[in-house]
Motif scaffolding. Structure first.
Motif, mmCIF file in Angstrom:
data_model
loop_
_atom_site.group_PDB
_atom_site.id
_atom_site.type_symbol
_atom_site.label_atom_id
_atom_site.label_comp_id
_atom_site.label_asym_id
_atom_site.label_seq_id
_atom_site.Cartn_x
_atom_site.Cartn_y
_atom_site.Cartn_z
ATOM 1 N N UNK A 1 17.227 50.639 22.618
ATOM 2 C CA UNK A 1 17.968 51.396 23.647
ATOM 3 C C UNK A 1 18.414 52.771 23.154
ATOM 4 N N UNK A 2 17.540 53.445 22.427
ATOM 5 C CA UNK A 2 17.803 54.802 21.961
ATOM 6 C C UNK A 2 16.896 55.784 22.695
ATOM 7 N N UNK A 3 17.263 57.058 22.670
ATOM 8 C CA UNK A 3 16.429 58.124 23.220
ATOM 9 C C UNK A 3 16.047 59.066 22.089
ATOM 10 N N UNK A 4 14.748 59.297 21.927
ATOM 11 C CA UNK A 4 14.231 60.216 20.923
ATOM 12 C C UNK A 4 13.651 61.425 21.639
ATOM 13 N N UNK A 5 14.285 62.578 21.491
ATOM 14 C CA UNK A 5 13.740 63.829 22.012
ATOM 15 C C UNK A 5 13.222 64.595 20.807
ATOM 16 N N UNK A 6 11.905 64.721 20.696
ATOM 17 C CA UNK A 6 11.331 65.212 19.442
ATOM 18 C C UNK A 6 10.139 66.127 19.658
ATOM 19 N N UNK A 7 10.010 67.095 18.782
ATOM 20 C CA UNK A 7 8.879 68.024 18.810
ATOM 21 C C UNK A 7 7.771 67.579 17.858
ATOM 22 N N UNK A 8 8.037 66.571 17.020
ATOM 23 C CA UNK A 8 7.052 66.107 16.049
ATOM 24 C C UNK A 8 6.883 64.600 16.184
ATOM 25 N N UNK A 9 5.882 64.034 15.517
ATOM 26 C CA UNK A 9 5.499 62.649 15.782
ATOM 27 C C UNK A 9 6.275 61.565 15.032
ATOM 28 N N UNK A 10 6.717 61.755 13.793
ATOM 29 C CA UNK A 10 7.327 60.649 13.050
ATOM 30 C C UNK A 10 8.613 60.129 13.696
ATOM 31 N N UNK B 1 8.281 70.999 23.032
ATOM 32 C CA UNK B 1 7.642 72.087 22.272
ATOM 33 C C UNK B 1 8.682 73.070 21.738
ATOM 34 N N UNK B 2 9.887 72.600 21.525
ATOM 35 C CA UNK B 2 10.956 73.503 21.118
ATOM 36 C C UNK B 2 10.756 74.059 19.713
ATOM 37 N N UNK B 3 10.056 73.326 18.851
ATOM 38 C CA UNK B 3 9.703 73.793 17.513
ATOM 39 C C UNK B 3 8.248 73.425 17.263
ATOM 40 N N UNK B 4 7.569 74.149 16.380
ATOM 41 C CA UNK B 4 6.195 73.748 16.042
ATOM 42 C C UNK B 4 6.192 72.495 15.171
ATOM 43 N N UNK B 5 5.287 71.580 15.445
ATOM 44 C CA UNK B 5 5.153 70.375 14.624
ATOM 45 C C UNK B 5 4.649 70.772 13.239
#
Length: 202
Positions: free
Chosen positions: A131-140, A161-165
């Motif tokens: 029950x968490x939310x992950x907002x992420x620009x990269x995959x790990x 796309x807020x930062x480059x992966x």
């Protein structure tokens, strides 16, 4: 409670007591535990748990009249049951913007184990991430090492796309010596493929 790392000169166990001292002569340690705290004994090279968690009943200085500055001490403890780890209801936003030590993923379960291949047991068990939310620009998303029992369920993953992966780890799930894991009922905004997106090492 996670206790600071201490290198004792030696521990001697007798029933439910442990006598210990600082390794370096002419030095004094620091306060690392109190009555009621939990302590877990482990093997130094493989980080394997020895027995179960223990509750500190008392700490007594052996070479000083008081606790502060004691170089030799005695700990009396009671055994207690192991507990699980629950990570629930969090929002992780762009958590991988730098390459700090041990950050192999947004959630990085990374015990330092000098001789992982010699392990016969597991350092962690019963970890639930739900029950968490992950907002992420990269995959790990999750890295775990030496775990028996990990569940990742009912989480929402939103990519941006807020930062480059840039992270070296390209797997959402990277596991080293992990058994009995389960990924279920998660909401990915990309085409998640367990065969390609989960990497396991023996």
């Amino acid at each position: 409670m996670r206790l600071p790392y201490v290198q004792p000169g030696g521990l001697r166990f007798e029933r439910q007591n442990a006598d210990g001292s600082e390794r370096m002569a002419n030095t004094y340690g620091f306060k690392w535990g109190e009555q009621g705290d939990q302590v877990q004994f482990i093997a130094g090279r493989t980080m394997e748990v020895i027995g179960k968690k223990n509750n500190i009943r008392s700490i007594k200085a052996l070479d000083q009249p008081g606790f502060v500055g004691a170089k030799e001490f005695e700990i009396t403890f009671d055994k207690s049951l192991d507990t699980s780890v629950l990570i629930r209801g969090n929002r992780f936003v762009n958590a991988l913007t730098n390459m700090f030590q041990f950050t192999n993923a947004v959630i990085s379960i990374y015990p330092e184990i000098p001789e992982l291949k010699r392990q016969r047991r597991y350092f962690h068990s019963g970890i639930r991430i739900e029950n968490n939310v992950f907002e992420t620009f990269d995959r790990p998303l999750v890295y775990a090492k030496s775990v028996d029992g990990l569940r990742f369920s009912n989480n929402r993953i939103i990519t941006n796309k807020e930062y480059p992966a840039f992270h070296w780890n390209h797997y959402p799930f990277l596991f080293e010596r992990v058994i009995n894991y389960k990924l279920s009922q998660n909401n990915f905004d990309f085409n998640f493929n367990p065969e390609k997106d989960v990497k396991t090492n023996p």
